[in-house]
Design a protein around this motif. Structure first.
Motif, PDB file in Angstrom:
ATOM      1  N   ASP A  14      -8.952 -10.428  -3.972  1.00  0.00           N
ATOM      2  CA  ASP A  14      -7.740  -9.604  -4.147  1.00  0.00           C
ATOM      3  C   ASP A  14      -7.080  -9.840  -5.511  1.00  0.00           C
ATOM      4  O   ASP A  14      -6.563 -10.938  -5.754  1.00  0.00           O
ATOM      5  CB  ASP A  14      -6.721  -9.914  -3.043  1.00  0.00           C
ATOM      6  N   ASP A  52      -7.289  -4.156  -2.530  1.00  0.00           N
ATOM      7  CA  ASP A  52      -5.975  -4.692  -2.906  1.00  0.00           C
ATOM      8  C   ASP A  52      -5.950  -5.082  -4.379  1.00  0.00           C
ATOM      9  O   ASP A  52      -5.562  -6.203  -4.742  1.00  0.00           O
ATOM     10  CB  ASP A  52      -5.565  -5.868  -1.998  1.00  0.00           C
ATOM     11  N   ASN A  82      -5.702  -2.493   2.786  1.00  0.00           N
ATOM     12  CA  ASN A  82      -4.410  -2.102   3.361  1.00  0.00           C
ATOM     13  C   ASN A  82      -3.432  -1.575   2.309  1.00  0.00           C
ATOM     14  O   ASN A  82      -2.849  -0.514   2.476  1.00  0.00           O
ATOM     15  CB  ASN A  82      -3.789  -3.237   4.187  1.00  0.00           C
ATOM     16  N   HIS A  83      -3.265  -2.300   1.197  1.00  0.00           N
ATOM     17  CA  HIS A  83      -2.368  -1.790   0.145  1.00  0.00           C
ATOM     18  C   HIS A  83      -2.954  -0.536  -0.509  1.00  0.00           C
ATOM     19  O   HIS A  83      -2.224   0.394  -0.833  1.00  0.00           O
ATOM     20  CB  HIS A  83      -2.103  -2.870  -0.912  1.00  0.00           C
ATOM     21  N   HIS A 153     -12.747  -5.654   3.162  1.00  0.00           N
ATOM     22  CA  HIS A 153     -11.465  -6.218   2.735  1.00  0.00           C
ATOM     23  C   HIS A 153     -10.955  -7.301   3.688  1.00  0.00           C
ATOM     24  O   HIS A 153     -10.778  -8.437   3.298  1.00  0.00           O
ATOM     25  CB  HIS A 153     -10.415  -5.113   2.567  1.00  0.00           C
ATOM     26  N   HIS A 205      -8.231 -10.522   1.556  1.00  0.00           N
ATOM     27  CA  HIS A 205      -7.048 -10.121   2.326  1.00  0.00           C
ATOM     28  C   HIS A 205      -6.151 -11.264   2.795  1.00  0.00           C
ATOM     29  O   HIS A 205      -4.937 -11.171   2.717  1.00  0.00           O
ATOM     30  CB  HIS A 205      -7.472  -9.268   3.525  1.00  0.00           C
TER      31      HIS A 205
HETATM   32 MN    MN Z   1      -4.941  -7.045   1.976  1.00  0.00          MN
END
Ligand code: MN
Length: 263
Positions: A14, A52, A82-83, A153, A205
Motif C-alpha cells: 500500500d 490503495d 477499498n480506497h 488487496h 491492506h
Molecule cells: Mn486498504
C-alpha cells in the motif's frame, strides 16, 4: 486477470500517496526513467501494485497518475482496493463519505483545479475513474502457463481465485470483515488461516510492522503512510526490498497507529 511472469515482477504494498518513498523504492529496485519519463526496468521487470495507492498521504494525484500512465503503457498493473473503489465512485460523482484520508484526495483535486482549470481537471478525473473502475480484484501470476502467485488487496478465499463477481470484489477490497467494533473499527477474520495448497497469495491492506508470512500467504503492507516502510516483494526471487517512510503522514500515534509509531 492473468499475467505471465516474464522477466519478473515487483509487487508493491500500500503506497497511500507516499510518492517520494515509492519513487525511491523503484530506483532502489533498478528502475530508470526513459525518454517518455516512464519508469522502466532494464531487465524488463514489471510493477504490480496491490492497490490503495492514494489517500491518507501527501501525493495521491501523483501516485494515481503514475499508474494511469504506466498501466496504459503495459509496464505496470494495479489491483482494486477499498480506497481505490471509494475514490472511483467519488470521481464518478456519486455520494460518498470522504474520510479516513480520502478527504485529502478531495483537497488535492481542489488545488489541482485552481492550478490547471476546470476542463483539465475533469479530463483527468474521468481518466482516473476509468483506471480505478477497471482494476481487477486480483491477478494470477503464471510462469509458462502454470499458476504460481495470486495478488490481491485485502484477502481472498481459495474458491474465489480466478473468478470475479460483486461478492468476490468486496472480499478482495475489504477482507473477511465480520462487522464493526464499538470504536467503529472493522472486526477482521483471518481468511489466510483457511488457505491451502501451493499457490502463494500476496496481499496488503492490513498494516503489519514486518511482512507476515502464514500458510503460503504474505502480507506486504508495512504501513508506509503510518511512518513504517514501503515494501516490495520480488518474484520469482522471493525477497523483500524496503524503503523507510520519511515521516508518519497519518496523524495517528500510539494505540491509534497500526504499527505503533509514537511520533
Ligand atoms: Mn486498504
Amino acid at each position: 486477470m492473468r499475467i505471465e511472469l516474464g522477466s519478473g515482477l515487483d509487487i508493491i504494498g500500500d503506497i497511500h500517496a507516499c510518492y517520494e518513498e515509492f519513487i525511491t523504492l523503484l530506483e532502489k529496485l533498478g528502475y530508470e526513467q526513459n525518454e517518455k519519463c516512464l519508469y522502466v526496468h532494464p531487465e524488463g521487470r514489471k510493477i504490480l501494485s496491490l492497490g490503495d495507492v492514494m489517500s491518507r498521504g501527501p501525493q495521491s494525484i501523483e501516485c494515481m497518475l503514475f499508474f494511469l500512465r504506466h498501466v496504459e503503457e503495459g509496464v505496470a498493473y494495479m489491483i482494486d482496493s477499498n480506497h481505490g473503489w471509494k475514490i472511483a465512485r467519488w470521481l464518478d460523482g456519486r455520494k460518498v463519505q470522504m474520510k479516513h484520508g480520502d478527504e485529502k484526495v478531495e483537497e488535492e483535486f481542489k488545488q489541482f483545479e485552481k492550478k490547471h482549470g476546470a476542463k483539465e481537471t475533469s479530463v483527468l478525473k474521468e481518466k482516473l475513474k476509468n483506471l480505478l473502475m477497471g482494476a481487477p480484484s486480483h491477478f494470477i501470476i503464471t510462469d509458462e502457463g502454470n499458476e504460481k502467485v495470486v495478488c490481491t488487496h485485502a484477502g481472498i478465499k481459495d474458491d474465489f481465485i480466478g473468478k470475479e463477481n460483486s461478492r468476490i470484489k468486496d472480499f478482495c477490497r475489504y477482507g473477511d470483515v465480520a462487522g464493526m467494533d464499538e470504536k467503529g473499527k472493522p472486526i477482521r477474520r483471518d481468511w489466510f488461516k483457511e488457505h491451502r495448497g501451493e499457490l502463494l497469495i500476496v496481499w496488503g491492506h492490513d498494516p503489519k510492522p514486518e511482512p507476515m508470512v502464514i500458510n503460503n500467504t504474505i502480507n506486504i503492507d508495512q504501513g508506509a503512510v503510518f511512518g513504517g516502510k514501503l515494501t516490495c516483494y520480488r518474484y520469482p526471487e522471493k525477497d523483500f526490498v524496503f524503503v523507510h517512510a520519511l515521516k508518519n503522514y497519518s496523524g495517528k500515534v500510539g494505540a491509534d497507529n497500526p504499527i505503533g509509531r509514537r511520533d
